[in-house]
Enzyme design. Structure first.
Site, PDB file in Angstrom:
ATOM      1  N   CYS A   1     -10.964  -2.632  -3.796  1.00  0.00           N
ATOM      2  CA  CYS A   1     -10.121  -3.753  -4.199  1.00  0.00           C
ATOM      3  C   CYS A   1     -10.957  -4.966  -4.595  1.00  0.00           C
ATOM      4  CB  CYS A   1      -9.144  -4.123  -3.087  1.00  0.00           C
ATOM      5  SG  CYS A   1      -7.832  -2.893  -2.918  1.00  0.00           S
TER       6      CYS A   1
ATOM      7  N   CYS B   1     -10.723  -3.953   1.003  1.00  0.00           N
ATOM      8  CA  CYS B   1     -11.761  -2.914   0.926  1.00  0.00           C
ATOM      9  C   CYS B   1     -12.646  -3.146  -0.298  1.00  0.00           C
ATOM     10  CB  CYS B   1     -11.115  -1.533   0.897  1.00  0.00           C
ATOM     11  SG  CYS B   1     -10.471  -1.064  -0.721  1.00  0.00           S
TER      12      CYS B   1
ATOM     13  N   ASN C   1       0.843  -1.200   0.000  1.00  0.00           N
ATOM     14  CA  ASN C   1       0.000   0.000   0.000  1.00  0.00           C
ATOM     15  C   ASN C   1       0.878   1.249   0.000  1.00  0.00           C
ATOM     16  OD1 ASN C   1       0.542  -0.895   2.696  1.00  0.00           O
ATOM     17  ND2 ASN C   1      -1.149   0.332   3.507  1.00  0.00           N
ATOM     18  N   ILE C   2       0.408   2.247  -0.722  1.00  0.00           N
ATOM     19  CA  ILE C   2       1.157   3.493  -0.923  1.00  0.00           C
ATOM     20  C   ILE C   2       0.216   4.649  -0.621  1.00  0.00           C
ATOM     21  CG2 ILE C   2       2.422   4.905  -2.576  1.00  0.00           C
ATOM     22  CD1 ILE C   2       2.951   2.261  -4.155  1.00  0.00           C
TER      23      ILE C   2
ATOM     24  N   GLU D   1      -3.331  -4.676  -2.610  1.00  0.00           N
ATOM     25  CA  GLU D   1      -3.944  -5.578  -3.594  1.00  0.00           C
ATOM     26  C   GLU D   1      -3.914  -4.943  -4.975  1.00  0.00           C
ATOM     27  OE1 GLU D   1      -5.076  -4.602  -0.676  1.00  0.00           O
ATOM     28  OE2 GLU D   1      -6.782  -5.792   0.004  1.00  0.00           O
TER      29      GLU D   1
END
Ligand SMILES: O=c1ccn([C@H]2C[C@H](O)[C@@H](CO)O2)c(=O)[nH]1
Ligand SMILES: [Zn+2]
Length: 129
Positions: A86, A83, A39-40, A52
């Site tokens: 995703c 989430c 995650n970014i 993801e």
């Protein structure tokens, strides 16, 4: 340890999470190739990208649009739960019955499918009604 879990944990080390401090890693298998992502986050919070989607978009960017398997891992009490955004992206690129493994760093894991994660996902076919 599975290849996907190892790849997802390695990617998780590169999570950019100065806001949530919640690092997530993911890995996609397509044939015998593996793509991973973390995650970014962004100072403009809404622009943050989940692990993801980072992994899936890495695979798609390499030319693969039909993906075989996904594993997601985080430091959660139970297996991490993707989430809604995703779930929709997963449904675009994996068969409805693909193996999706939700895991945590303490060794719990749960196997599910795109169909179970997002029943009734919006799809290509809906555009041609
Ligand atoms: O399945 C998940 C759940 C959350 N996040 C990220 C989004 C954000 O950077 C942080 C907290 O929500 O975790 C993921 O990458 N994958
Ligand atoms: Zn997400």
């Amino acid at each position: 340890m599975s290849v996907l879990r190892t790849a997802a944990l390695a990617a998780r080390e590169n999570a950019y999470v100065p806001y949530s401090h919640f690092a997530v890693g993911a890995a996609v298998r397509v044939g015998d190739r593996i793509f991973s992502g973390a995650n970014i986050e962004n100072a403009s919070y809404g622009l943050s990208n989940c692990a993801e989607r980072s992994a899936i978009f890495a695979a798609v960017s390499a030319g693969y649009t039909k993906l075989d398997e996904l594993l997601v891992i985080a430091d959660t009490e139970g297996p991490v739960s993707p989430c809604g955004a995703c779930r929709q992206v997963i449904s675009e690129f994996f068969p409805a019955d693909a193996v999706i493994t939700l895991a945590n760093v303490r060794g719990d894991s749960h196997q599910t499918t795109p169909q179970a994660l997002l029943p009734g996902a919006f799809s290509k076919g809906d555009l041609n009604a």
